[in-house]
Write a protein that holds these residues in place. Structure first.
Motif, PDB file in Angstrom:
ATOM      1  N   THR A 104      62.803  51.388  32.519  1.00 21.11           N
ATOM      2  CA  THR A 104      62.600  50.071  33.122  1.00 21.11           C
ATOM      3  C   THR A 104      61.122  49.810  33.361  1.00 21.11           C
ATOM      4  OG1 THR A 104      62.812  50.943  35.385  1.00 21.11           O
ATOM      5  CG2 THR A 104      64.831  50.176  34.294  1.00 21.11           C
ATOM      6  N   LEU A 105      60.815  48.535  33.494  1.00 21.14           N
ATOM      7  CA  LEU A 105      59.467  48.087  33.817  1.00 21.14           C
ATOM      8  C   LEU A 105      59.582  46.986  34.856  1.00 21.14           C
ATOM      9  CD1 LEU A 105      56.367  47.896  33.262  1.00 21.14           C
ATOM     10  CD2 LEU A 105      56.936  46.208  31.493  1.00 21.14           C
ATOM     11  N   ASP A 106      58.980  47.177  36.020  1.00 20.69           N
ATOM     12  CA  ASP A 106      58.984  46.167  37.074  1.00 20.69           C
ATOM     13  C   ASP A 106      57.702  45.352  36.990  1.00 20.69           C
ATOM     14  OD1 ASP A 106      61.380  47.097  37.938  1.00 20.69           O
ATOM     15  OD2 ASP A 106      60.632  48.106  39.721  1.00 20.69           O
ATOM     16  N   VAL A 107      57.867  44.042  36.938  1.00 18.38           N
ATOM     17  CA  VAL A 107      56.733  43.125  36.840  1.00 18.38           C
ATOM     18  C   VAL A 107      56.779  42.202  38.059  1.00 18.38           C
ATOM     19  CG1 VAL A 107      55.561  41.383  35.454  1.00 18.38           C
ATOM     20  CG2 VAL A 107      56.895  43.188  34.323  1.00 18.38           C
ATOM     21  N   THR A 108      55.755  42.251  38.885  1.00 12.99           N
ATOM     22  CA  THR A 108      55.662  41.379  40.054  1.00 12.99           C
ATOM     23  C   THR A 108      54.721  40.223  39.741  1.00 12.99           C
ATOM     24  OG1 THR A 108      56.062  43.210  41.581  1.00 12.99           O
ATOM     25  CG2 THR A 108      55.073  41.219  42.498  1.00 12.99           C
ATOM     26  N   ILE A 109      55.225  39.002  39.894  1.00 14.04           N
ATOM     27  CA  ILE A 109      54.436  37.793  39.654  1.00 14.04           C
ATOM     28  C   ILE A 109      54.131  37.141  40.995  1.00 14.04           C
ATOM     29  CG2 ILE A 109      54.389  35.539  38.518  1.00 14.04           C
ATOM     30  CD1 ILE A 109      54.418  37.866  36.571  1.00 14.04           C
ATOM     31  N   TYR A 110      52.891  36.719  41.167  1.00 11.27           N
ATOM     32  CA  TYR A 110      52.464  36.057  42.404  1.00 11.27           C
ATOM     33  C   TYR A 110      52.380  34.557  42.133  1.00 11.27           C
ATOM     34  CZ  TYR A 110      51.518  40.786  43.901  1.00 11.27           C
ATOM     35  OH  TYR A 110      51.662  42.120  44.222  1.00 11.27           O
ATOM     36  N   TRP A 111      53.340  33.819  42.719  1.00 10.13           N
ATOM     37  CA  TRP A 111      53.482  32.389  42.490  1.00 10.13           C
ATOM     38  C   TRP A 111      52.904  31.581  43.649  1.00 10.13           C
ATOM     39  CZ3 TRP A 111      55.853  30.660  37.986  1.00 10.13           C
ATOM     40  CH2 TRP A 111      56.665  31.565  37.295  1.00 10.13           C
ATOM     41  N   GLN A 112      52.426  30.392  43.309  1.00 11.43           N
ATOM     42  CA  GLN A 112      52.076  29.382  44.318  1.00 11.43           C
ATOM     43  C   GLN A 112      52.718  28.052  43.902  1.00 11.43           C
ATOM     44  OE1 GLN A 112      47.968  28.050  44.753  1.00 11.43           O
ATOM     45  NE2 GLN A 112      48.255  27.926  46.972  1.00 11.43           N
ATOM     46  N   PRO A 129      44.431  39.199  38.419  1.00  7.35           N
ATOM     47  CA  PRO A 129      44.464  37.727  38.469  1.00  7.35           C
ATOM     48  C   PRO A 129      44.763  37.088  37.117  1.00  7.35           C
ATOM     49  CG  PRO A 129      42.209  38.530  38.548  1.00  7.35           C
ATOM     50  CD  PRO A 129      43.086  39.742  38.630  1.00  7.35           C
ATOM     51  N   LEU A 130      45.423  35.932  37.174  1.00  8.73           N
ATOM     52  CA  LEU A 130      45.705  35.143  35.973  1.00  8.73           C
ATOM     53  C   LEU A 130      45.112  33.738  36.061  1.00  8.73           C
ATOM     54  CD1 LEU A 130      49.395  35.945  34.935  1.00  8.73           C
ATOM     55  CD2 LEU A 130      47.307  36.509  33.721  1.00  8.73           C
ATOM     56  N   GLU A 131      45.294  33.097  37.221  1.00  7.80           N
ATOM     57  CA  GLU A 131      44.816  31.732  37.422  1.00  7.80           C
ATOM     58  C   GLU A 131      45.301  30.811  36.297  1.00  7.80           C
ATOM     59  OE1 GLU A 131      43.558  30.516  40.040  1.00  7.80           O
ATOM     60  OE2 GLU A 131      43.321  32.436  41.078  1.00  7.80           O
ATOM     61  N   GLU A 155      47.690  42.940  49.048  1.00  6.43           N
ATOM     62  CA  GLU A 155      48.431  42.822  47.790  1.00  6.43           C
ATOM     63  C   GLU A 155      47.754  41.840  46.847  1.00  6.43           C
ATOM     64  OE1 GLU A 155      52.944  42.832  47.919  1.00  6.43           O
ATOM     65  OE2 GLU A 155      52.470  42.413  50.021  1.00  6.43           O
ATOM     66  N   LEU A 156      47.326  40.717  47.387  1.00  7.37           N
ATOM     67  CA  LEU A 156      46.662  39.725  46.549  1.00  7.37           C
ATOM     68  C   LEU A 156      45.346  40.260  46.008  1.00  7.37           C
ATOM     69  CD1 LEU A 156      47.331  36.511  48.676  1.00  7.37           C
ATOM     70  CD2 LEU A 156      48.429  37.169  46.522  1.00  7.37           C
ATOM     71  N   GLN A 157      44.693  41.090  46.802  1.00  5.50           N
ATOM     72  CA  GLN A 157      43.430  41.678  46.362  1.00  5.50           C
ATOM     73  C   GLN A 157      43.668  42.686  45.234  1.00  5.50           C
ATOM     74  OE1 GLN A 157      40.485  40.706  47.554  1.00  5.50           O
ATOM     75  NE2 GLN A 157      39.286  42.086  46.246  1.00  5.50           N
ATOM     76  N   ALA A 158      44.839  43.387  45.287  1.00  3.41           N
ATOM     77  CA  ALA A 158      45.113  44.442  44.311  1.00  3.41           C
ATOM     78  C   ALA A 158      45.726  43.923  43.014  1.00  3.41           C
ATOM     79  CB  ALA A 158      46.051  45.473  44.941  1.00  3.41           C
ATOM     80  N   VAL A 206      50.349  30.291  38.687  1.00  5.56           N
ATOM     81  CA  VAL A 206      50.557  31.739  38.610  1.00  5.56           C
ATOM     82  C   VAL A 206      49.235  32.403  38.966  1.00  5.56           C
ATOM     83  CG1 VAL A 206      51.297  33.680  37.188  1.00  5.56           C
ATOM     84  CG2 VAL A 206      52.295  31.415  36.818  1.00  5.56           C
ATOM     85  N   LEU A 207      49.191  33.014  40.147  1.00 10.41           N
ATOM     86  CA  LEU A 207      47.935  33.579  40.642  1.00 10.41           C
ATOM     87  C   LEU A 207      47.601  34.906  39.988  1.00 10.41           C
ATOM     88  CD1 LEU A 207      48.371  32.848  44.462  1.00 10.41           C
ATOM     89  CD2 LEU A 207      47.279  31.429  42.714  1.00 10.41           C
ATOM     90  N   GLY A 208      48.625  35.727  39.713  1.00 13.47           N
ATOM     91  CA  GLY A 208      48.355  37.046  39.151  1.00 13.47           C
ATOM     92  C   GLY A 208      49.640  37.828  38.980  1.00 13.47           C
TER      93      GLY A 208
END
Length: 462
Positions: free
Chosen positions: A352-360, A326-328, A320-323, A337-339
């Motif tokens: 609708t629009l689904d937005v998945t945010i990858y947090w650290q 990225p935002l950094e 998932e992280l690979q796909a 915010v990784l991506g």
């Protein structure tokens, strides 16, 4: 519960001595996941559920055993309480009216119809009449639907059937259990609804065969035929009313709107399902199997759907992280915010629009910060917006585990009037709800003046 007990009583009046039929009808309501979900909350939808089952029980018992003034008074009290608590209980007027006409036809005395009508109307008006008079004074109509139109919006004629095609799934799936709660949506897999639809279709075929074996429409003239007509009429009236309502207003698609007819539908489905078996042992086997499946589905609904919605947001896999895109970027000293990942790069008005945010997480904050996410266009401003705590409240920034990467999905709802455009993008940030102060945003996509991250290209199609 009241609903199961009333349905069991109505089944006993329809088929005295048939335990399989009564148990199956009551169990179809008692173990329905949507019923269990709604009765676990404080709401007035369950009032429509209970009142529908109780009124059907009283009417069916009267059709089989005969009516008297006392029984009609009890019907009036039950109907009055129902109408005070839930406007959708107005559909109960259909079986009540049929029962009154049936009794008049049986006695062949108009005086008995007048007496029975007064016995029903007097407690009804005493209990609920003031509420509908209030609606007329405040909103100009008995039901208050004028206010509903202002809040939810009334569909234009050319929007109705498109809205039906887009949302009818919420209504049909909601009959068994499906809650449209954005990322918290608790719905069963599609195959569950297909199996349920197949069983309901088989029960419908069995019900038609049962009617034919019982003499068809000629049986309506008998007490037994009139008793069966009452739940059938309630089911048909409720479905018709829901369809009309849903073709009139936005946001009118929910299985709970069928609640007044749940007891009646359970009686019809149970009768049709058992019509396939001629022997008592086979009927008991069908009833036991269906009830076991229904109970297992209810348990899965709690353990497999609802409870997981209240857990921490998941840790994404390496794939998932690979796909992700990225935002950094970083928001204050609280989070990196990784991506992100978009469910689609093109949305439609009313969709609708689904937005998945990858947090650290970087630190545990002193106050719980709120996530804001906008779909934005420079010419029109914010097209859709979502403000929520991380994990929809399950993972507040005051409880974060620094270093644990997690994926959090936010669903944006585009209003039906959203204009078509090709250059919309997303804005993301964190703020203190008490003060409105945003955390500083840094990174290649950050706007240091507005303290948000701008990213993602989304096309809004006509």
């Amino acid at each position: 519960s009241t609903v199961a007990a009333a349905t069991f009583g109505a089944a006993g009046a329809l088929r005295p001595g048939s335990l399989s039929f009564a148990a199956l009808a009551a169990g179809l309501v008692a173990f329905n996941p949507m019923v269990l979900f709604m009765t676990g909350q404080v709401n007035n939808d369950t009032a429509g559920l209970a009142s529908g089952a109780v009124v059907v029980w009283l009417l069916v018992a009267g059709a089989r055993q005969g009516y008297n003034v006392k029984r009609w008074l009890v019907v009036g009290v039950a109907l009055g309480v129902a109408l005070l608590l839930k406007t959708s209980a107005l559909v109960l007027g259909v079986p009540v009216g049929l029962a009154l006409l049936g009794e008049a036809g049986r006695t062949r005395r108009w005086r008995s119809l007048i007496t029975a009508s007064v016995a029903v109307a007097a407690p009804l008006l005493l209990i609920a009449g003031w509420w509908y008079w209030r609606n007329v004074q405040l909103y100009g109509d008995l039901t208050g639907n004028a206010a509903v139109a202002l809040v939810n919006g009334r569909l234009a004629p050319d929007e109705r059937w498109a809205n039906l095609a887009r949302n009818v799934g919420w209504l049909t799936r909601g009959g068994l259990g499906c809650a449209p709660l954005g990322p918290l949506s608790a719905c069963f897999p599609v195959w569950v609804y297909l199996v349920a639809a197949g069983l309901a279709l088989a029960a419908g075929v069995g019900l038609v065969a049962l009617v034919r074996r019982g003499g068809g429409l000629r049986a309506i003239g008998t007490p037994a035929g009139q008793a069966w007509l009452l739940p059938t009429a309630l089911a048909a009236a409720t479905m018709s009313a829901v369809l009309i309502y849903a073709l009139t207003y936005w946001n009118a698609w929910s299985g709970r709107l069928l609640f007044p007819a749940y007891g009646a539908l359970a009686l019809l489905l149970a009768a049709g399902g058992l019509a396939w078996a001629m022997r008592p042992r086979a009927r008991a086997l069908i009833a036991g199997t269906v009830l076991a499946l229904n109970a297992a589905l209810a348990v899965y609904g709690v353990a497999g759907l609802i409870i997981p919605r209240y857990g921490l947001p998941p840790t994404p896999s390496a794939a998932e992280l690979q796909a992700m895109t990225p935002l950094e970027a970083q928001l204050g000293d609280t989070a990196r915010v990784l991506g992100y990942h978009l469910s689609t790069d093109s949305a439609q008005p009313g969709g609708t629009l689904d937005v998945t945010i990858y947090w650290q997480p970087l630190t545990v904050s002193a106050v719980p910060y709120t996530v804001f996410l906008h779909l934005f266009d420079p010419a029109f401003g914010s097209l859709a917006q979502r403000d929520t705590y991380p994990g929809l409240g399950n993972d507040a920034t005051t409880l974060w585990e620094p270093g644990r990467v997690f994926a959090d999905t936010y669903r944006l709802y585009l209003p039906p009037e959203t204009p078509a455009m090709a250059d919309a993008y997303l804005l993301l940030g964190l703020y203190d709800e008490a003060t409105g102060q945003r955390l500083p945003a840094t990174g290649a996509t950050a706007d240091p003046d507005e303290n948000w991250l701008a990213f993602g290209a989304v096309r809004v199609e006509p």
